[in-house]
Design an enzyme around this catalytic site. Structure first.
Site, PDB file in Angstrom:
ATOM      1  N   GLN A 212       0.410  51.477 -25.638  1.00 20.15           N
ATOM      2  CA  GLN A 212       1.115  50.137 -26.772  1.00 20.15           C
ATOM      3  C   GLN A 212      -0.206  49.252 -26.221  1.00 20.15           C
ATOM      4  O   GLN A 212       0.848  47.597 -26.421  1.00 20.15           O
ATOM      5  CB  GLN A 212       2.869  50.361 -25.923  1.00 20.15           C
ATOM      6  CG  GLN A 212       3.034  51.192 -25.838  1.00 20.15           C
ATOM      7  CD  GLN A 212       4.014  51.926 -27.126  1.00 20.15           C
ATOM      8  OE1 GLN A 212       3.432  50.999 -28.754  1.00 20.15           O
ATOM      9  NE2 GLN A 212       3.592  53.263 -28.299  1.00 20.15           N
ATOM     10  N   SER A 213      -0.657  48.480 -26.233  1.00 22.56           N
ATOM     11  CA  SER A 213      -1.431  47.507 -26.227  1.00 22.56           C
ATOM     12  C   SER A 213      -1.490  46.720 -27.803  1.00 22.56           C
ATOM     13  O   SER A 213      -1.736  47.118 -29.104  1.00 22.56           O
ATOM     14  CB  SER A 213      -2.944  47.947 -26.452  1.00 22.56           C
ATOM     15  OG  SER A 213      -3.640  46.577 -26.611  1.00 22.56           O
TER      16      SER A 213
END
Length: 336
Positions: free
Chosen positions: A79-80
């Site tokens: 989920q960067s």
């Protein structure tokens, strides 16, 4: 100090707004003799690419185009925010993007990963053990892979946090200080979430270069205060070597609050989720559990302790990350 900025691609919608948080100030700061709280809305740098990463990537993309690269390679968690922003920047500029992601994934993509895929990024998943122990080799593997296909790559470290990405917030703090002057004050404190260290490094160095008495504090969302002090010094050292500046990083006032990390990176506890809900209801401001929500919760706790009772104005830099809110949906409950 006069600065010669490197190549830059205009991507962000700048300047971003500076807004007072009057209801938050009334409830959480004034009862303890604290400052008026403001927010620098860097979550509004650009809709899909919102957040602090876009300021850094203006300079990273500028370097890539200047060097004749057609591929960007970077890394981060599933989920960067940084990876999502890189994927969208690549799509906008016609550059290929290879993402090295930490963690295993199954089922439908959500949050930032969904946007990575929508933007056409090439994605490779690795276990945390392999990611942390072999990251340098993974970058080398993908550089070689794309080179064999006839492409030239630029490798971007975690969060674009290095001596190049630091330019994003050297410029950003100049904008922020000008906003504050236009509003009639100079902030005694600037606060941000710190996860890869680059935003804090740029804010800290930029404030030092500007000669203001403003203190910059990073609220850590992972790792220790000692780690972030070293990381800020490392980024500033790289910047100094690249620019030939005589700035002395040892003179920097590097402040890190490590007391609100909670269970770890991308892991939050109930008080953080409650703070996110309350800020949304009081101010219409959306935070996320990984970065801004955790940092803002820490700020609220420090205000209640009277930590900032010696100042009149404090600016919280909203670094974005709202797309990372959705995978945490099950942690929120709402009154009828």
């Amino acid at each position: 100090m006069s600065l010669a900025f490197p190549a830059r691609v205009s991507l962000a919608q700048l300047p971003t707004p500076l807004q007072p948080l009057n209801r938050i100030s009334e409830k959480y700061s004034k009862p303890y003799g604290g400052p008026r709280i403001w927010v620098k809305r860097d979550d509004l740098t650009e809709s899909g690419m919102s957040g602090n990463k876009l300021r850094k990537l203006e300079f990273v993309a500028g370097a890539a185009l200047e060097q004749g690269c057609d591929t960007l390679i970077t890394c981060g968690g599933i989920q960067s925010n940084h990876c999502r922003t890189t994927a969208l920047v690549g799509a906008r500029l016609g550059l290929r993007v290879q993402l090295i992601l930490r963690g295993q994934h199954s089922g439908a993509a959500d949050g930032n990963l969904l946007l990575d895929e929508l933007a056409g990024a090439m994605v490779a998943f690795y276990s945390p053990g392999q990611y942390f122990s072999q990251l340098e080799q993974l970058f080398e593997h993908w550089r070689d892979y794309h080179a064999q296909l006839g492409h030239k790559s630029l490798s971007i470290p975690t969060g674009a946090s290095d001596g190049l990405g630091i330019w994003g917030y050297i410029a950003g703090v100049q904008e922020l200080l000008e906003d504050c002057r236009n509003a009639g004050f100079e902030p005694e404190h600037i606060v941000c979430a710190t996860g890869s260290g680059g935003t804090q490094a740029g804010l800290t160095l930029g404030a030092h270069i500007a000669g203001v008495r403003t203190h910059v504090t990073g609220f850590a969302v992972c790792d220790s205060a000692d780690y972030f002090r070293r990381k800020v010094l490392e980024d500033v050292g790289q910047w100094r070597q690249a620019t030939g500046s005589n700035a002395d990083e040892r003179a920097l006032d590097i402040r890190v609050n490590e007391h609100y990390i909670g269970p770890g990176y991308a892991l939050a506890e109930e008080p953080v989720y409650r703070a996110i809900s309350e800020v949304a209801r009081l101010e219409g401001l959306i935070l996320d559990p990984v970065y801004t929500g955790k940092a803002f919760y820490g700020l609220l706790q420090e205000l209640s302790k009277g930590t900032y009772s010696d100042c009149d104005n404090l600016v919280f830099v909203h670094t974005g990350g709202q797309f990372g809110l959705f995978p945490h949906r099950e942690h929120f409950s709402f009154p009828p």
